[in-house]
Design a protein around this motif. Structure first.
Motif, PDB file in Angstrom:
ATOM      1  N   GLU A   1     -39.907 -34.444   9.281  1.00  0.00           N
ATOM      2  CA  GLU A   1     -40.956 -33.457   9.538  1.00  0.00           C
ATOM      3  C   GLU A   1     -42.097 -33.551   8.533  1.00  0.00           C
ATOM      4  O   GLU A   1     -43.262 -33.417   8.890  1.00  0.00           O
ATOM      5  N   SER A   2     -41.758 -33.784   7.255  1.00  0.00           N
ATOM      6  CA  SER A   2     -42.779 -33.864   6.201  1.00  0.00           C
ATOM      7  C   SER A   2     -42.400 -34.936   5.197  1.00  0.00           C
ATOM      8  O   SER A   2     -41.213 -35.116   4.879  1.00  0.00           O
ATOM      9  N   LEU A   3     -43.424 -35.603   4.688  1.00  0.00           N
ATOM     10  CA  LEU A   3     -43.224 -36.645   3.678  1.00  0.00           C
ATOM     11  C   LEU A   3     -44.209 -36.400   2.548  1.00  0.00           C
ATOM     12  O   LEU A   3     -45.411 -36.280   2.787  1.00  0.00           O
ATOM     13  N   HIS A   4     -43.687 -36.318   1.326  1.00  0.00           N
ATOM     14  CA  HIS A   4     -44.514 -35.999   0.165  1.00  0.00           C
ATOM     15  C   HIS A   4     -44.600 -37.217  -0.755  1.00  0.00           C
ATOM     16  O   HIS A   4     -43.589 -37.721  -1.232  1.00  0.00           O
ATOM     17  N   LEU A   5     -45.832 -37.647  -1.006  1.00  0.00           N
ATOM     18  CA  LEU A   5     -46.091 -38.808  -1.847  1.00  0.00           C
ATOM     19  C   LEU A   5     -46.578 -38.357  -3.219  1.00  0.00           C
ATOM     20  O   LEU A   5     -47.159 -37.273  -3.361  1.00  0.00           O
ATOM     21  N   GLY A   6     -46.379 -39.209  -4.218  1.00  0.00           N
ATOM     22  CA  GLY A   6     -46.857 -38.842  -5.548  1.00  0.00           C
ATOM     23  C   GLY A   6     -46.685 -39.942  -6.561  1.00  0.00           C
ATOM     24  O   GLY A   6     -46.419 -41.109  -6.220  1.00  0.00           O
ATOM     25  N   HIS A   7     -46.856 -39.540  -7.817  1.00  0.00           N
ATOM     26  CA  HIS A   7     -46.737 -40.421  -8.964  1.00  0.00           C
ATOM     27  C   HIS A   7     -45.781 -39.773  -9.969  1.00  0.00           C
ATOM     28  O   HIS A   7     -45.769 -38.550 -10.116  1.00  0.00           O
ATOM     29  N   ALA A   8     -45.020 -40.588 -10.672  1.00  0.00           N
ATOM     30  CA  ALA A   8     -44.135 -40.075 -11.720  1.00  0.00           C
ATOM     31  C   ALA A   8     -43.994 -41.120 -12.811  1.00  0.00           C
ATOM     32  O   ALA A   8     -43.962 -42.327 -12.536  1.00  0.00           O
ATOM     33  N   VAL A   9     -43.927 -40.647 -14.060  1.00  0.00           N
ATOM     34  CA  VAL A   9     -43.788 -41.535 -15.216  1.00  0.00           C
ATOM     35  C   VAL A   9     -42.765 -40.947 -16.181  1.00  0.00           C
ATOM     36  O   VAL A   9     -42.781 -39.737 -16.452  1.00  0.00           O
ATOM     37  N   ILE A  10     -41.890 -41.794 -16.685  1.00  0.00           N
ATOM     38  CA  ILE A  10     -40.979 -41.447 -17.775  1.00  0.00           C
ATOM     39  C   ILE A  10     -41.392 -42.260 -18.989  1.00  0.00           C
ATOM     40  O   ILE A  10     -41.499 -43.483 -18.908  1.00  0.00           O
ATOM     41  N   CYS A  11     -41.655 -41.565 -20.116  1.00  0.00           N
ATOM     42  CA  CYS A  11     -42.109 -42.223 -21.341  1.00  0.00           C
ATOM     43  C   CYS A  11     -41.056 -42.105 -22.436  1.00  0.00           C
ATOM     44  O   CYS A  11     -40.337 -41.103 -22.516  1.00  0.00           O
ATOM     45  N   ASP A  12     -41.026 -43.103 -23.322  1.00  0.00           N
ATOM     46  CA  ASP A  12     -40.123 -43.059 -24.467  1.00  0.00           C
ATOM     47  C   ASP A  12     -40.869 -42.622 -25.720  1.00  0.00           C
ATOM     48  O   ASP A  12     -42.047 -42.230 -25.671  1.00  0.00           O
ATOM     49  N   ALA A  13     -40.186 -42.677 -26.852  1.00  0.00           N
ATOM     50  CA  ALA A  13     -40.731 -42.180 -28.117  1.00  0.00           C
ATOM     51  C   ALA A  13     -41.998 -42.901 -28.542  1.00  0.00           C
ATOM     52  O   ALA A  13     -42.830 -42.337 -29.268  1.00  0.00           O
TER      53      ALA A  13
ATOM     54  N   ILE B   1     -41.366 -36.631 -19.307  1.00  0.00           N
ATOM     55  CA  ILE B   1     -41.574 -36.906 -17.881  1.00  0.00           C
ATOM     56  C   ILE B   1     -42.821 -36.167 -17.410  1.00  0.00           C
ATOM     57  O   ILE B   1     -43.071 -35.031 -17.824  1.00  0.00           O
ATOM     58  N   ALA B   2     -43.572 -36.807 -16.539  1.00  0.00           N
ATOM     59  CA  ALA B   2     -44.673 -36.138 -15.847  1.00  0.00           C
ATOM     60  C   ALA B   2     -44.712 -36.637 -14.419  1.00  0.00           C
ATOM     61  O   ALA B   2     -44.503 -37.830 -14.160  1.00  0.00           O
ATOM     62  N   LEU B   3     -44.953 -35.727 -13.486  1.00  0.00           N
ATOM     63  CA  LEU B   3     -45.088 -36.129 -12.095  1.00  0.00           C
ATOM     64  C   LEU B   3     -46.136 -35.267 -11.403  1.00  0.00           C
ATOM     65  O   LEU B   3     -46.418 -34.151 -11.816  1.00  0.00           O
ATOM     66  N   LYS B   4     -46.687 -35.833 -10.353  1.00  0.00           N
ATOM     67  CA  LYS B   4     -47.678 -35.147  -9.533  1.00  0.00           C
ATOM     68  C   LYS B   4     -47.425 -35.497  -8.071  1.00  0.00           C
ATOM     69  O   LYS B   4     -47.374 -36.676  -7.707  1.00  0.00           O
TER      70      LYS B   4
END
Length: 331
Positions: free
Chosen positions: A16-28, A271-274
């Motif tokens: 019914e719905s599909l959500h697209l985005g961006h996500a990043v996991i960063c280290d120290a 972590i950051a995502l949109k």
């Protein structure tokens, strides 16, 4: 690189719905551990960056000079729902500054908390600025303005408060901001990349390992958020529920238009995502999946069923739809 499918919603055997985005996991180091979509996509972090906006409050010495303890620091990072526990704290904080509701510049907002909303409506009152979900952040801005001896229009982009916020924002994201927009609460919201926002969260995640003033300030803010999850959002809200589920070991923060961040001190990871279409239900599912992937959240915890794995119920209590992670995301 383009945005990638992250979360699907299915009903009656059909997508019914599909959500697209961006996500990043960063280290120290600020390096990318994993990424989906385009790490260089420029976004407005919205309220997901409130802990960055609160850095000058602590780093400048204003918090210590004006008696801002951990509960108020949590409120400075909050998108609260205007419950009595939130509005009472803001009122007392303003009073300690010799200020009041009229000194805020965030604008009035109807409380999201049901009891507080009923009180406003049943009394025939209008909501005030203290009910605004950003009133804690704005009271923090007022506190910093008082400490700096600056004028009352603390929300303007050229005010010393916002100049300090921008400097801290650009330094912890590691990028010059390409611009700003005006947030729902009238404060500037500086743009950055998804990678830059994740890098900033990794800075917060590793703050306890350093002894400089900014790192000490960041560590205090993370500790305040995890100690008072009910102040960061409120009962029934995803930030509060997820932090409680992880036993105070991880700080998370959502922002408008489906931004979500997480700070994992034990792993030294940010972590950051949109989600591109701004759907909070998709960003909540996505951050839940990433926290499970990193071992921070027990996949068997009830909160996971609520935000990711459980059925979607209709008003009659029937299971009518389901969420699924899109193939290739956080698997």
């Amino acid at each position: 690189m383009k945005a990638v499918p992250m979360v699907e919603f299915w009903r009656g055997g059909l997508l019914e719905s599909l959500h697209l985005g961006h996500a990043v996991i960063c280290d120290a180091t600020g390096g990318i551990v994993e990424a989906w979509g385009d790490p260089d996509a420029v976004i407005f972090p919205r309220s997901a960056c409130k802990m960055i906006q609160a850095l000058p409050l602590v780093e400048s010495g204003a918090a210590d000079a004006l008696g801002v303890g951990p509960s108020r620091l949590a409120l400075a990072c909050a998108s609260h729902q205007g419950a009595a526990v939130h509005s009472d704290l803001v009122t007392r904080w303003l009073g300690d500054l010799g200020l009041g509701e009229n000194d805020l510049r965030c604008g009035p907002q109807m409380p999201r908390d049901h009891a507080a909303m009923r009180e406003v409506l049943c009394k025939g009152d209008s909501p005030c600025q203290i009910h605004n979900n950003c009133s804690g952040k704005h009271t923090g801005f007022l506190t910093l303005a008082r400490h700096l001896g600056a004028g009352p229009e603390y929300h303007e982009v050229d005010h010393p408060v916002q100049a300090a916020v921008r400097q801290a924002f650009e330094e912890v994201t590691g990028l010059a901001s390409p611009g700003y927009g005006i947030d729902g609460c009238s404060a500037p919201n500086f743009a950055t990349t998804v990678h830059g926002l994740a890098r900033a969260m990794a800075f917060f995640a590793t703050a306890a390992t350093r002894s400089d003033g900014r790192s000490k300030a960041a560590d205090r803010l993370v500790s305040a958020m995890t100690a008072f999850p009910e102040l960061v959002a409120g009962e029934g809200r995803s930030c509060t529920n997820l932090m409680r589920a992880m036993g105070g070991k991880v700080a998370v923060k959502t922002g408008a238009e489906a931004v979500f961040v997480a700070i994992l001190p034990e792993r030294g990871i940010g972590i950051a995502l949109k989600v591109l279409d701004g759907a909070d239900r998709a960003s909540e599912a996505a951050i839940t999946a990433l926290l499970i992937r990193l071992g921070a959240l027990d996949p068997g915890h009830p909160v996971v069923k609520h935000y990711l794995t459980g059925p979607i119920m209709n008003r009659a209590g029937l299971a009518v739809a389901e969420r699924r992670l899109a193939p290739g995301f956080a698997a």
